[in-house]
Enzyme design. Structure first.
Site, PDB file in Angstrom:
ATOM      1  N   THR A   1       0.888   0.015   4.696  1.00  0.00           N
ATOM      2  CA  THR A   1       1.432   1.365   4.526  1.00  0.00           C
ATOM      3  C   THR A   1       0.885   2.364   5.539  1.00  0.00           C
ATOM      4  O   THR A   1      -0.298   2.345   5.875  1.00  0.00           O
ATOM      5  CB  THR A   1       1.094   1.867   3.109  1.00  0.00           C
ATOM      6  OG1 THR A   1       1.616   0.929   2.181  1.00  0.00           O
ATOM      7  CG2 THR A   1       1.694   3.233   2.838  1.00  0.00           C
TER       8      THR A   1
ATOM      9  N   GLY B   1       6.142   3.072   4.349  1.00  0.00           N
ATOM     10  CA  GLY B   1       5.637   2.555   3.101  1.00  0.00           C
ATOM     11  C   GLY B   1       6.629   1.500   2.681  1.00  0.00           C
ATOM     12  O   GLY B   1       6.565   0.349   3.118  1.00  0.00           O
ATOM     13  N   SER B   2       7.574   1.935   1.884  1.00  0.00           N
ATOM     14  CA  SER B   2       8.640   1.027   1.501  1.00  0.00           C
ATOM     15  C   SER B   2       9.430   0.592   2.731  1.00  0.00           C
ATOM     16  O   SER B   2       9.955  -0.519   2.804  1.00  0.00           O
ATOM     17  CB  SER B   2       9.560   1.718   0.503  1.00  0.00           C
ATOM     18  OG  SER B   2       8.815   2.100  -0.630  1.00  0.00           O
TER      19      SER B   2
ATOM     20  N   TRP C   1      -3.792   4.943   2.293  1.00  0.00           N
ATOM     21  CA  TRP C   1      -3.970   4.481   0.907  1.00  0.00           C
ATOM     22  C   TRP C   1      -4.303   2.999   0.824  1.00  0.00           C
ATOM     23  O   TRP C   1      -3.653   2.230   0.107  1.00  0.00           O
ATOM     24  CB  TRP C   1      -2.684   4.741   0.086  1.00  0.00           C
ATOM     25  CG  TRP C   1      -2.271   6.170   0.076  1.00  0.00           C
ATOM     26  CD1 TRP C   1      -3.077   7.257   0.076  1.00  0.00           C
ATOM     27  CD2 TRP C   1      -0.923   6.669   0.071  1.00  0.00           C
ATOM     28  NE1 TRP C   1      -2.335   8.400   0.076  1.00  0.00           N
ATOM     29  CE2 TRP C   1      -0.998   8.073   0.065  1.00  0.00           C
ATOM     30  CE3 TRP C   1       0.333   6.057   0.073  1.00  0.00           C
ATOM     31  CZ2 TRP C   1       0.126   8.876   0.057  1.00  0.00           C
ATOM     32  CZ3 TRP C   1       1.462   6.854   0.056  1.00  0.00           C
ATOM     33  CH2 TRP C   1       1.353   8.253   0.047  1.00  0.00           C
TER      34      TRP C   1
ATOM     35  N   THR D   1      -6.261  -0.029  -0.414  1.00  0.00           N
ATOM     36  CA  THR D   1      -7.148  -0.435  -1.502  1.00  0.00           C
ATOM     37  C   THR D   1      -8.386  -1.128  -0.946  1.00  0.00           C
ATOM     38  O   THR D   1      -8.256  -2.002  -0.089  1.00  0.00           O
ATOM     39  CB  THR D   1      -6.392  -1.372  -2.462  1.00  0.00           C
ATOM     40  OG1 THR D   1      -5.318  -0.646  -3.022  1.00  0.00           O
ATOM     41  CG2 THR D   1      -7.308  -1.880  -3.573  1.00  0.00           C
TER      42      THR D   1
ATOM     43  N   ASP E   1       5.274 -11.376  -1.605  1.00  0.00           N
ATOM     44  CA  ASP E   1       6.014 -12.259  -2.520  1.00  0.00           C
ATOM     45  C   ASP E   1       5.045 -13.069  -3.387  1.00  0.00           C
ATOM     46  O   ASP E   1       5.273 -13.274  -4.582  1.00  0.00           O
ATOM     47  CB  ASP E   1       6.897 -13.232  -1.726  1.00  0.00           C
ATOM     48  CG  ASP E   1       8.185 -12.565  -1.247  1.00  0.00           C
ATOM     49  OD1 ASP E   1       8.460 -11.429  -1.684  1.00  0.00           O
ATOM     50  OD2 ASP E   1       8.910 -13.192  -0.432  1.00  0.00           O
TER      51      ASP E   1
ATOM     52  N   GLY F   1      -3.871  12.339 -31.514  1.00  0.00           N
ATOM     53  CA  GLY F   1      -4.941  13.110 -30.881  1.00  0.00           C
ATOM     54  C   GLY F   1      -6.069  12.226 -30.376  1.00  0.00           C
ATOM     55  O   GLY F   1      -6.631  12.465 -29.308  1.00  0.00           O
TER      56      GLY F   1
ATOM     57  N   GLU G   1       2.229  -2.064  -4.137  1.00  0.00           N
ATOM     58  CA  GLU G   1       2.801  -3.365  -3.736  1.00  0.00           C
ATOM     59  C   GLU G   1       4.322  -3.333  -3.806  1.00  0.00           C
ATOM     60  O   GLU G   1       4.968  -4.288  -4.234  1.00  0.00           O
ATOM     61  CB  GLU G   1       2.209  -4.511  -4.569  1.00  0.00           C
ATOM     62  CG  GLU G   1       0.709  -4.615  -4.322  1.00  0.00           C
ATOM     63  CD  GLU G   1       0.149  -6.019  -4.422  1.00  0.00           C
ATOM     64  OE1 GLU G   1       0.933  -6.976  -4.429  1.00  0.00           O
ATOM     65  OE2 GLU G   1      -1.080  -6.133  -4.473  1.00  0.00           O
TER      66      GLU G   1
ATOM     67  N   GLN H   1      11.403   0.665  -7.667  1.00  0.00           N
ATOM     68  CA  GLN H   1      12.743   0.904  -7.135  1.00  0.00           C
ATOM     69  C   GLN H   1      13.019  -0.057  -5.974  1.00  0.00           C
ATOM     70  O   GLN H   1      14.086  -0.670  -5.903  1.00  0.00           O
ATOM     71  CB  GLN H   1      12.869   2.373  -6.668  1.00  0.00           C
ATOM     72  CG  GLN H   1      12.972   3.385  -7.799  1.00  0.00           C
ATOM     73  CD  GLN H   1      11.693   3.493  -8.630  1.00  0.00           C
ATOM     74  OE1 GLN H   1      10.576   3.374  -8.128  1.00  0.00           O
ATOM     75  NE2 GLN H   1      11.871   3.696  -9.930  1.00  0.00           N
TER      76      GLN H   1
END
Lengths: 386, 266, 333
Positions: A128, A133-134, A158, A160, A242, A343, A366, A370
Site C-alpha cells: 500500500t 491501496g486497492s 500503513w 503492519t 490469495d 452498559g 488485506e 468491497q
C-alpha cells in the site's frame, strides 16, 4: 452438546492446543493493557517464537513445520480469540514469508525462511501507498538498476509491524510505463541504507499491532534482493494475498467466537426482572444469530483452507469469499455482543468494546471487503461467460 | 562465565492437584483426589524455566525427575514438551505415603544414578505439601549447598551469583557448582509447551525407576521410611462461609478477630 | 553431658542483633510445653555480638541458652548454621527442636532434620504434648488452609517442627527469671562453606507492592471515606502484616498508586486473608480476589455484592469499624 467435528489429525490438534494455551496464559491476561498503552507485544512474540507456530507454513527443510493454510487458520483462530492485534503481528510475519516461499530462489529461502520460521525475525509486507491501496497499479515507489544494486525511492503506508519487523517484502515499479506489469518485488532488511520508518500510527483498534510508514531514500540494496522475476511484482502480491486471506477469515472466526462467549456468559449471569437476561427471547435470538454466523464462518474458512492445501490453482474467488463472510460476521457479532451486554459492554472493564473496535480493521485490511466482492464478481463474470 | 561444559541440570518436579479444582470430603477430612485435574506444581515451572535459561546461555542438558504414581508421567511429558531433554519417573508402590525425609531419599538415589550433575533446581515449595523442605533436604543428602528462594541468577567465572529473598530483605550470595537452588516465582516467566516439544514428548521413552533400579529397600521409602505420621486431618469448617457477623460494631470486630485467630491469621 | 533426648530446643533467629518476634513466640510456647513434659527449654542463638540476647531468651522462658558467638555468624549462612545445629543436636540430644517457619528457618532446618534422619513438620500453627506418651502433637494447615492436619514423629528423636510466625502467643517476659548460659566455642569445621555472602539488604517493610504474593491484603474501596480512615486502614494492615491494595476508583482518584489496584485491570491476588474496607464488590474487582482463602467485607450497604462471596461480613460503618479494630489489634480492647 455435540460440536462440529473437523476431524483434525493429532498434529493439527496439537497446533490448536499450543495456540490455545498461549492465548489463555499469555494473551488474554494482558490484552486490555496492550490495547490501552498501544504496546507492541514483544513478550508474546517471544512465546510464539518458542512455540514453533511462526513456522507452520514453512517447509521443514527451512526449519518450519511443513504444514499449510489450514493449520495456519487453526492457529490464527485460537490466537484471535485472545487479541487480534497480537494475532495480526503473527499473521503479518507470514505475509512477509509467503512471497519468499512462493517466488524466492533457493539462496533467498535459505537466507530468510529459517529466521522467519523460528520467529527470530519478524516479516512484513509492503504494498500500500498513499496513491495505491486497492489500486495496486498506482504504485509510485521506484526501483532503478544501478550496477550490482537496486536503488529504491518512495514510501509505503500503513505497514503492519513496520519498524518492528526485520524482513520486508515490498513492491516497487521497475518499469513504470508498463503499469501493473512494471512492478517487481524486493526483499528489504531493517538496517539497509536509506530505509527508515515513520511514526507509529494511532488507531481505532488493533492497538497492540504496530503500523508505520516505510521510507526509501536512495535505498541501495544488492541485486540478489529482487524477489521473483522483474515485472512479477503484481502477480506475486496477488498470489501472496490469495494465500493469506483465509487466515484473515480465521481471525474473524476467533474474534466472533470470543465475543459470543463473552456475551453469552454475561447474559447468563446478568439478572434483570428477577431472571438471567439470557432467558429473554430478544437476547436469545441475538445470541442465536451470533452463533449461527460464527459456526458458518468457521466451516467456510476451514473448507476453503483445506481446498487451497490440495494445491488447486486460481484460488482468488474462494480466498476472497473466505475473507469477506467471516470478517463481516466478526463486525456484526462483536457489535451485537456489546449490545447484549448493554452498559457493561460499552465499558473498558469488559473486553467486548475492544473486540468491536478491533473488528473493523478486518473489513478493511488485506483488501477491503468491497474489493473482495469485486474479485468475486469478476470471477463470476468469467465463470458465466461459458 | 562458567565454562561452557554442557551443564548437567536436574529439575525436580511434582504433579499436584490443580488448586482451582480440588474438593474436600468433610466426612473423612481428606482431599477428594479424583476431583482434581493434575498439573505441574506451579513453582516447579519456574525451576524448569531457570533450567531452560541456563541451558540457552551455557549449553547443557536438562533431566527432569519426579516421584509419583504412574500418572505423574503426564507431568514429565509436559516438562519435555516445554523443552526438557530427558525425564525419569520415580515410581514404585513402596513410595506411596512418603514424607519429605523419605522423598529426599528417593530423589537423591535417582540423581546419584544419573551420569552426573552440576545443578539441581526445585520450586520453592509445592502447593499441596507446602513444606519447602524437600529442596534443602535433598541438597543435604547430595552433600551440596542449597540456596533457597532464589530471585535472580547471574553467572560469573566459576560461580553463580544469586539473589535470594528473606522475609526481611535479600542477600546476594556467590556459590560454586554443584549446588541446589529452590526458586521463587518472581525469578522468571515460565514458557509454554511448543509444537516440536509436544511431538517429542509424545514419542520420548521415559524410564521408570523403582526401588530395584535405585538400590533402595522398600522399608526406606514411602510410608515405611517416613518418621512422621499424619494422625488426624479435618476439613476446616466452612460452615462459617458467608457468615454475617452481628451485634455492635465492637462485637462484630471482636467476633471477626476471634475467627481470624482460629484461621491462624491474626 | 545432659540426659539423652530431653529438652525442648528453640533456634532463635536474630535480626540486627535483636531477637525476632517469632523467637519470643517459640520460647514462650516451648516453656509451656516443657512444663507439661517435665523438661527444660533451651534457646540456641547463633550470631555475632549476641551475648546480650541470652538474658532476653531467659526472660521469655529459656532455662538454658547455648550461645555461639562468632564474627562469621553475623549473616545467615545455610552451610554454617546447619553444621552448628546438627552437631549440637548430636552432642546434646534434644527431644524437640523448634524454629520459626521463616525463610531462614525453612532454608536450613530441613538440612538439619535430614542429617539427623528425623521427621520435620513445616508451618505449624499449633503444638501440644500427647498425654499418654509425651509425643509432640504438631498441627498445621494443608491445602491452603482447607484441611488441618495433626502430625507426630513418634519413633525418631528429635521431633522437629517449624512454626508460622505470628500465631503462637508470647508470654509476658519475666526479667527476674534465672537461666544457665553456655557459651559454645565456635568449631572451625563449622565455618567451612561454599557459600559466600556478597551483600545484604534489609527492609522492615517488605517492599511496597508484593500484592500478588501477599499472604494478607487489606483493600481500600470507594466507601473508605476520609483520608484519616485510609491512614487507619494502613495501620490495621501493618498490624496484620498485610499489604495494602485498592479498587479502581481509589487508584483513579490517585489516593493510592495504580500499582496497588486489584482486579481485572490490576493485580490478581491469592492471599490467605483479604479484608475489604468500603469495597462494594464490582465484578472486575471480584475476579481479582476470588482465590483468597478468607474474604472479610466491611460495608454499610447490606446489599453490596461483595457479601455474596465473603467468608465474614460486617454490615457496619467503616468510620466505626476501623478504630474498633485498631483498638482490638493493639490489645487495648
Amino acid at each position: 452438546m455435540a460440536q462440529v467435528n473437523y476431524f483434525l489429525t493429532e498434529e493439527q490438534q496439537m497446533i490448536v492446543d499450543v495456540a490455545k494455551n498461549i492465548t489463555a496464559e499469555k494473551i488474554i491476561p494482558v490484552r486490555a493493557s496492550l490495547d490501552e498503552r498501544e504496546e507492541f507485544p514483544w513478550d508474546i512474540v517471544y512465546e510464539l517464537a518458542r512455540s514453533d507456530l511462526f513456522g507452520i507454513y514453512i517447509p521443514q527443510q527451512y526449519g518450519g513445520l511443513g504444514m499449510g493454510c489450514f493449520e495456519m487458520c487453526l492457529a490464527l483462530e485460537q490466537l484471535a480469540y485472545g487479541c487480534i492485534g497480537v494475532t495480526t503481528t503473527f499473521a503479518a510475519s507470514a505475509l512477509g514469508g509467503y512471497p519468499i516461499l512462493l517466488f524466492g530462489t533457493e539462496a533467498q529461502k535459505e537466507k530468510y525462511l529459517p529466521s522467519i520460521a523460528s520467529g527470530k525475525r519478524l516479516g512484513a509486507f509492503g504494498l500500500t501507498e498513499v496513491t495505491a491501496g486497492s489500486d495496486a497499479a498506482g504504485i509510485q515507489t521506484t526501483a532503478i538498476e544501478d550496477g550490482d544494486f537496486w536503488v529504491i525511492n518512495g514510501s509505503k503506508q500503513w505497514i503492519t509491524s513496520g519498524g518492528d519487523a526485520e524482513i520486508y517484502t515490498i513492491i516497487a515499479m521497475t518499469d513504470p510505463h508498463k503499469g501493473a506489469r512494471g512492478a517487481s518485488a524486493f526483499i528489504i532488511e531493517k538496517g539497509d541504507p536509506g530505509f527508515t520508518f515513520g511514526k507509529k500510527e494511532k488507531k481505532l483498534g488493533l492497538r497492540a499491532s504496530s503500523t508505520r510508514e516505510l521510507f526509501f531514500t536512495e535505498c541501495r540494496i544488492p541485486k540478489d534482493r529482487l524477489l521473483g522475476k522483474r515485472g512479477q511484482g503484481f502477480i506475486l502480491a496477488m498470489r501472496t494475498l490469495d494465500l493469506a486471506r483465509p487466515g484473515i477469515g480465521a481471525i474473524g472466526v476467533g474474534l466472533s467466537q470470543a465475543a459470543l462467549d463473552e456475551a453469552g456468559k454475561h447474559a447468563k449471569n446478568r439478572i434483570q426482572f428477577g431472571q438471567p437476561v439470557i432467558t429473554f427471547q430478544a437476547v436469545q435470538h441475538m445470541l442465536a444469530d451470533m452463533a449461527i454466523q460464527t459456526e458458518a464462518a468457521r466451516a467456510l474458512v476451514f473448507v476453503v483452507a483445506r481446498t487451497i492445501d490440495t494445491g488447486v490453482k486460481d484460488i482468488s474467488k474462494l480466498s476472497a469469499i473466505a475473507k469477506v463472510f467471516p470478517t463481516d460476521t466478526a463486525m456484526k457479532v462483536t457489535t451485537d455482543a456489546v449490545q447484549v451486554m448493554g452498559g457493561f459492554g460499552y465499558m473498558k472493564d469488559y473486553p467486548v468494546e475492544k473486540m468491536m473496535r478491533d473488528a473493523k480493521i478486518l473489513q478493511i485490511y488485506e483488501g477491503t471487503n468491497q474489493i473482495q466482492r469485486n474479485v468475486i464478481g469478476q470471477a463470476l463474470n468469467k465463470e458465466y461467460m461459458n | 562465565m562458567i565454562e561452557a561444559k554442557r551443564l548437567q541440570i536436574v529439575v525436580c518436579i511434582k504433579q499436584v492437584p490443580d488448586a482451582k479444582s480440588v474438593r474436600f470430603d468433610k466426612e473423612t477430612g481428606t482431599l477428594v483426589r479424583e476431583s482434581a485435574a493434575a498439573v505441574i506444581n506451579p513453582y516447579d515451572l519456574h525451576a524448569l524455566e531457570a533450567g531452560f535459561g541456563l541451558r540457552e546461555k551455557l549449553g547443557g542438558e536438562i533431566t527432569v525427575i519426579s516421584m509419583g504414581p504412574p500418572q505423574a508421567m503426564d507431568a514429565l511429558r509436559e516438562a519435555v514438551s516445554m523443552g526438557a531433554d530427558n525425564a525419569v519417573l520415580l515410581s514404585d508402590r513402596a513410595f506411596a505415603g512418603a514424607d519429605t525425609l523419605a522423598t529426599t531419599r528417593v530423589l537423591a538415589a535417582a540423581i546419584n544414578r544419573l551420569p552426573g550433575f552440576d545443578l539441581v533446581l526445585c520450586g520453592k515449595l509445592t502447593v499441596d505439601g507446602d513444606t519447602a523442605q524437600v529442596g534443602p533436604g535433598l541438597a543435604c543428602r547430595l552433600n551440596i549447598p542449597s540456596i533457597t528462594c532464589v530471585n535472580h541468577i547471574d553467572l560469573e567465572k566459576e560461580a553463580m551469583l544469586l539473589t535470594r529473598t528473606y522475609d526481611d530483605g535479600q542477600d546476594v550470595v556467590k556459590v560454586k557448582l554443584p549446588v541446589l537452588l529452590t526458586v521463587n516465582k518472581s525469578l522468571n516467566t515460565p514458557r509454554l509447551p511448543s509444537f516440536k516439544g509436544k511431538m517429542r514428548a509424545k514419542s520420548l521413552q521415559i524410564p521408570v525407576w523403582g526401588c530395584a533400579e535405585l538400590g533402595l529397600e522398600p522399608a526406606e521409602t514411602g510410608l515405611a521410611g517416613s518418621p512422621t505420621r499424619v494422625i488426624k486431618t479435618e476439613v476446616v469448617s466452612f460452615e462459617a462461609k458467608k457468615e454475617m457477623l452481628t451485634g455492635t460494631v465492637q462485637e462484630q470486630v471482636n467476633a471477626l478477630l476471634e475467627r481470624l485467630k482460629a484461621h491462624g491469621m491474626a | 553431658m545432659t540426659q539423652k533426648n530431653t529438652g525442648i530446643w528453640v533456634w532463635c533467629e536474630t535480626h540486627e542483633n535483636a531477637m525476632t518476634s517469632v523467637s519470643r513466640e517459640l520460647l514462650s510456647e516451648a516453656s509451656r510445653l516443657a512444663l507439661k513434659r517435665g523438661t527444660v527449654t533451651c534457646a540456641l542463638i547463633f550470631g555475632s555480638d549476641i551475648a546480650l540476647l541470652a538474658k532476653e531468651a531467659v526472660s521469655f522462658g529459656a532455662d538454658r541458652v547455648y550461645l555461639v558467638d562468632h564474627p562469621a555468624l553475623s549473616s545467615f549462612n545455610d552451610d554454617i548454621f546447619t553444621a552448628i545445629l546438627t552437631d549440637l543436636a548430636r552432642q546434646y540430644r534434644p527431644e524437640i527442636i523448634l524454629a520459626g517457619a521463616t525463610d531462614r528457618g525453612l532454608a536450613f532446618i530441613p538440612r538439619v532434620a535430614t542429617s539427623l534422619e528425623t521427621g520435620l513438620t513445616a508451618n505449624c500453627i499449633g503444638l501440644d504434648i500427647r498425654e499418654e506418651d509425651g509425643v509432640l502433637l504438631q498441627t498445621r494447615p494443608a491445602w491452603e488452609g482447607n484441611l488441618m492436619a495433626t502430625i507426630v514423629c513418634a519413633e525418631q528423636k528429635p521431633q522437629m517442627a517449624t512454626v508460622r510466625p505470628g500465631v503462637l502467643k508470647v508470654s509476658e517476659p519475666d526479667h527476674l527469671r534465672q537461666g544457665e548460659v553456655i557459651s559454645v566455642e565456635c568449631n572451625q569445621e563449622w565455618l567451612t562453606t561454599n557459600i559466600e555472602i556478597i551483600s545484604s539488604s534489609r527492609s522492615i517493610n517488605t517492599g511496597s507492592s508484593n500484592l500478588a504474593e501477599a499472604e494478607a491484603v487489606v483493600c481500600i474501596g470507594r466507601g473508605i471515606g476520609s483520608g484519616k480512615n485510609l491512614e487507619m486502614a494502613k495501620e490495621v494492615a501493618a498490624l496484620l502484616h498485610a499489604e495494602i491494595g485498592a479498587t479502581r476508583p481509589i487508584t483513579d482518584e490517585g489516593l493510592l498508586d495504580k500499582a496497588l489496584q486489584i482486579g481485572q485491570t490490576g493485580v490478581n491476588i491469592t492471599p490467605r486473608l483479604y479484608i475489604g474496607f468500603g469495597v462494594s464488590g464490582a465484578m472486575p474487582h471480584v475476579i481479582g480476589i476470588k482465590n483468597a482463602e478468607v474474604i472479610v467485607a466491611v460495608n454499610k450497604d447490606p446489599k453490596a455484592p461483595i457479601f455474596e462471596m465473603s467468608t465474614y461480613g460486617l454490615v457496619a460503618d467503616v468510620n466505626e469499624v476501623l478504630p474498633a479494630m485498631l483498638k482490638a489489634l493493639k490489645g487495648e480492647g
